[in-house]
Design a protein around this motif. Structure first.
Motif, short mmCIF file in Angstrom:
data_model
loop_
_atom_site.label_atom_id
_atom_site.label_comp_id
_atom_site.label_asym_id
_atom_site.label_seq_id
_atom_site.Cartn_x
_atom_site.Cartn_y
_atom_site.Cartn_z
N GLY A 114 -3.78 37.12 -77.54
CA GLY A 114 -4.79 38.03 -78.04
C GLY A 114 -6.18 37.42 -77.96
N SER A 115 -7.18 38.29 -77.86
CA SER A 115 -8.57 37.84 -77.81
C SER A 115 -9.05 37.49 -79.20
CB SER A 115 -9.46 38.94 -77.22
OG SER A 115 -9.07 39.24 -75.90
N VAL A 116 -9.88 36.46 -79.28
CA VAL A 116 -10.43 36.05 -80.56
C VAL A 116 -11.94 35.93 -80.42
CG1 VAL A 116 -8.35 34.84 -81.28
CG2 VAL A 116 -10.09 33.62 -79.98
N ILE A 117 -12.61 36.02 -81.54
CA ILE A 117 -14.07 35.89 -81.57
C ILE A 117 -14.45 35.06 -82.78
CG2 ILE A 117 -14.37 38.04 -82.86
CD1 ILE A 117 -16.98 38.45 -81.31
N GLU A 118 -15.42 34.21 -82.59
CA GLU A 118 -15.84 33.32 -83.67
C GLU A 118 -16.58 34.13 -84.74
OE1 GLU A 118 -15.79 29.45 -85.21
OE2 GLU A 118 -15.12 30.02 -83.20
N GLY A 137 6.31 27.41 -87.14
CA GLY A 137 7.10 28.45 -86.50
C GLY A 137 8.57 28.30 -86.83
N PRO A 138 9.40 29.14 -86.25
CA PRO A 138 10.84 29.07 -86.55
C PRO A 138 11.49 27.80 -86.05
CG PRO A 138 10.39 30.63 -84.77
CD PRO A 138 9.07 30.23 -85.32
N GLU A 139 10.91 27.17 -85.02
CA GLU A 139 11.53 25.97 -84.46
C GLU A 139 10.64 24.74 -84.57
OE1 GLU A 139 12.62 26.83 -80.47
OE2 GLU A 139 14.13 28.33 -81.02
N GLN A 140 9.34 24.90 -84.59
CA GLN A 140 8.45 23.74 -84.58
C GLN A 140 7.07 24.15 -85.10
OE1 GLN A 140 8.26 22.58 -80.49
NE2 GLN A 140 7.51 24.54 -79.79
N ARG A 141 6.24 23.15 -85.31
CA ARG A 141 4.86 23.40 -85.71
C ARG A 141 4.00 23.62 -84.47
NH1 ARG A 141 3.50 19.18 -90.66
NH2 ARG A 141 4.94 20.09 -92.17
N PHE A 142 2.94 24.43 -84.66
CA PHE A 142 2.09 24.75 -83.52
C PHE A 142 0.69 25.07 -83.99
CE2 PHE A 142 3.60 28.81 -85.00
CZ PHE A 142 2.53 29.68 -84.79
N VAL A 143 -0.23 25.11 -83.04
CA VAL A 143 -1.60 25.57 -83.29
C VAL A 143 -1.93 26.61 -82.24
CG1 VAL A 143 -2.33 23.38 -84.29
CG2 VAL A 143 -2.62 23.77 -81.84
N TYR A 144 -2.97 27.42 -82.50
CA TYR A 144 -3.46 28.36 -81.50
C TYR A 144 -4.62 27.71 -80.75
CZ TYR A 144 -0.68 32.39 -82.89
OH TYR A 144 0.35 33.27 -83.12
N LEU A 145 -4.39 27.45 -79.47
CA LEU A 145 -5.39 26.85 -78.61
C LEU A 145 -6.23 27.97 -77.99
CD1 LEU A 145 -6.13 23.99 -77.52
CD2 LEU A 145 -4.71 24.52 -75.54
N ILE A 146 -7.55 27.85 -78.05
CA ILE A 146 -8.45 28.87 -77.50
C ILE A 146 -8.82 28.47 -76.08
CG2 ILE A 146 -10.62 30.10 -77.81
CD1 ILE A 146 -10.49 29.40 -80.76
N ASP A 147 -8.45 29.32 -75.10
CA ASP A 147 -8.74 28.98 -73.70
C ASP A 147 -10.16 29.42 -73.32
OD1 ASP A 147 -8.62 31.72 -73.36
OD2 ASP A 147 -6.62 31.70 -72.45
N LYS A 148 -10.52 29.22 -72.06
CA LYS A 148 -11.87 29.52 -71.60
C LYS A 148 -12.18 31.01 -71.65
CE LYS A 148 -12.07 25.50 -68.55
NZ LYS A 148 -12.23 25.03 -67.14
N GLU A 149 -11.14 31.84 -71.60
CA GLU A 149 -11.34 33.29 -71.64
C GLU A 149 -11.41 33.83 -73.06
OE1 GLU A 149 -8.19 34.95 -69.40
OE2 GLU A 149 -8.84 34.07 -67.48
N GLY A 150 -11.34 32.94 -74.06
CA GLY A 150 -11.43 33.39 -75.45
C GLY A 150 -10.15 34.00 -75.97
N LYS A 151 -9.03 33.57 -75.41
CA LYS A 151 -7.74 34.08 -75.87
C LYS A 151 -6.94 32.95 -76.52
CE LYS A 151 -7.44 37.88 -72.57
NZ LYS A 151 -6.60 38.57 -71.56
N ALA A 152 -6.10 33.35 -77.48
CA ALA A 152 -5.33 32.37 -78.25
C ALA A 152 -3.99 32.11 -77.59
CB ALA A 152 -5.11 32.88 -79.67
N ASP A 188 -7.21 45.97 -78.06
CA ASP A 188 -8.04 44.97 -77.39
C ASP A 188 -9.15 44.44 -78.29
OD1 ASP A 188 -6.50 45.21 -75.22
OD2 ASP A 188 -7.88 46.52 -74.09
N ARG A 189 -9.23 44.93 -79.51
CA ARG A 189 -10.29 44.46 -80.39
C ARG A 189 -10.03 43.00 -80.75
NH1 ARG A 189 -11.15 48.05 -85.48
NH2 ARG A 189 -11.76 49.49 -83.80
N PRO A 190 -10.96 42.08 -80.52
CA PRO A 190 -10.71 40.65 -80.79
C PRO A 190 -10.59 40.36 -82.28
CG PRO A 190 -12.99 41.02 -80.13
CD PRO A 190 -12.28 42.32 -79.93
#
Length: 375
Positions: free
Chosen positions: A356-360, A303-318, A34-36
């Motif tokens: 997963g959780s992320v932190i700035e 990715g294996p099929e297409q390009r993507f980005v990690y969107l950060i939601d309101k809960e701080g998860k990717a 759970d460590r961000p």
């Protein structure tokens, strides 16, 4: 009796130790998972990028021809050296022309003879007409004189045609450059026989100024290319690292179905001959600019099929979000698939797992001013 009492206690103690160890491990795993993840984010913004086409091209000579003889004759003289720059009309080869010169002189003599005979026949015809008017000769004599003059006139025309053919044959003994260019390898030597049906040319002549660069452009850019075809500037990178501008002069009439590209050619001045036929070079076309959603290329992952980005939601998860890259320039990409203001991961995305959780990452503190402190 004593041993019977001790063994159960030891067994209970061992079970207690195992249970405590299991509890410790169970409490360790959730803490680590759970460590961000530390990341650096960025926002999707409205902006514009230059509408640029970059492609690999190949230099082509504007003209390349094989110099071949029109007749079978001996090489009398070669008037240049291999690799020379020659001008249009410059004499390259002289062939043995003694036989052709004799034929040309003979044709000229026959033509002059026919001309003299015709002049005499015309004078006789004129006298016959005068005598006929005076009733000294019959009309049939006039007809005979007229027929002779007409016959000699036809013979003179045939003689002049033979003379022209002989002169043309004689001109084949002088081979000149049809345009200015650079000569290649000479495949004959003085004294050797030049054959009209030979497998190898006498020499190859290549025009080096101007030259053309052929390259491929995506079919989606065809409307813009057609709209600005006569005004498009094509920039080529030279071997020494400098650039040179040329003009778009050709678009193919069909699109390659297998690659979805269109063949194009641009013309470049080449007085210094830095653009050599067969050379690979990088070309760029500027088609104005295009506005839309802009994102650093660093934030886009493949990715294996297409390009993507990690969107950060309101809960701080990717959360992975598929995107389409419309074009890129100077580290920025014009994209589709997100909304303006969306927060995405710019750096550190390779360590993130979906959900997963992320932190700035905290910004580095400003260093204190250097100098001696008070004691």
């Amino acid at each position: 009796m004593m041993s019977a009492l001790i063994h159960p206690q030891l067994g209970t103690l061992a079970l207690l130790v195992l249970a405590l160890t299991a509890c410790d491990k169970a409490t360790e795993k959730p803490g680590k998972s759970d460590r961000p993840t530390v990341i650096i984010s960025t926002l999707v913004k409205q902006g514009e990028l230059p509408r640029e086409i970059a492609s690999n091209g190949h230099v082509e000579a504007a003209q390349t021809i094989e110099i071949r003889p029109q007749i079978n004759a001996q090489i009398a003289q070669i008037h240049f050296r291999e690799g020379d720059e020659v001008k249009a009309g410059q004499l390259l080869f002289t062939l043995d022309s003694r036989h052709d010169q004799a034929q040309a002189l003979r044709s000229q003599a026959v033509s002059s003879q026919m001309q003299a005979q015709l002049m005499e026949a015309e004078r006789n015809l004129q006298r016959s007409l005068e005598l006929e008017q005076a009733k000294f000769i019959s009309p049939s004599a006039v007809d005979t004189a007229r027929a002779k003059a007409e016959s000699l006139r036809a013979q003179l025309a045939a003689a002049k045609a033979d003379q022209s053919a002989a002169n043309a044959q004689l001109s084949f003994s002088r081979i000149v450059a049809p345009f200015a260019g650079r000569t290649g390898k000479i495949n004959v030597r003085t004294g050797s026989l030049a054959q009209a049906s030979g497998s190898d040319p006498l020499v190859t002549l290549t025009q080096l100024d101007p030259v053309r660069i052929s390259f491929s452009v995506p079919e989606r850019e065809l409307p813009a290319l057609l709209a600005a075809q006569n005004k498009l500037i094509v920039r080529a990178t030279l071997p020494d690292g400098s650039t040179r501008d040329g003009q778009l002069v050709f678009l193919d009439s069909t699109v390659d179905k297998s690659s979805g590209t269109l063949l194009a050619k641009a013309e470049f001045a080449n007085r210094d001959h830095l653009l050599w036929p067969g050379l690979s070079t990088r070309v760029q076309l500027q088609l104005g600019s295009e506005r839309g959603l802009v994102l650093p290329l660093q934030a886009i992952q493949t990715g294996p099929e297409q390009r993507f980005v990690y969107l950060i939601d309101k809960e701080g998860k990717a959360r992975p979000q598929a995107v389409t890259v419309l074009r890129s320039h100077d580290g920025q990409a014009l994209i589709d698939g997100l909304q303006a203001g969306s927060k995405v991961i710019r750096e550190g995305g390779q360590n993130v797992r979906p959900g997963g959780s992320v932190i700035e990452a905290s910004r580095p503190a400003k260093s204190s001013s250097q100098g001696g402190g008070r004691k």
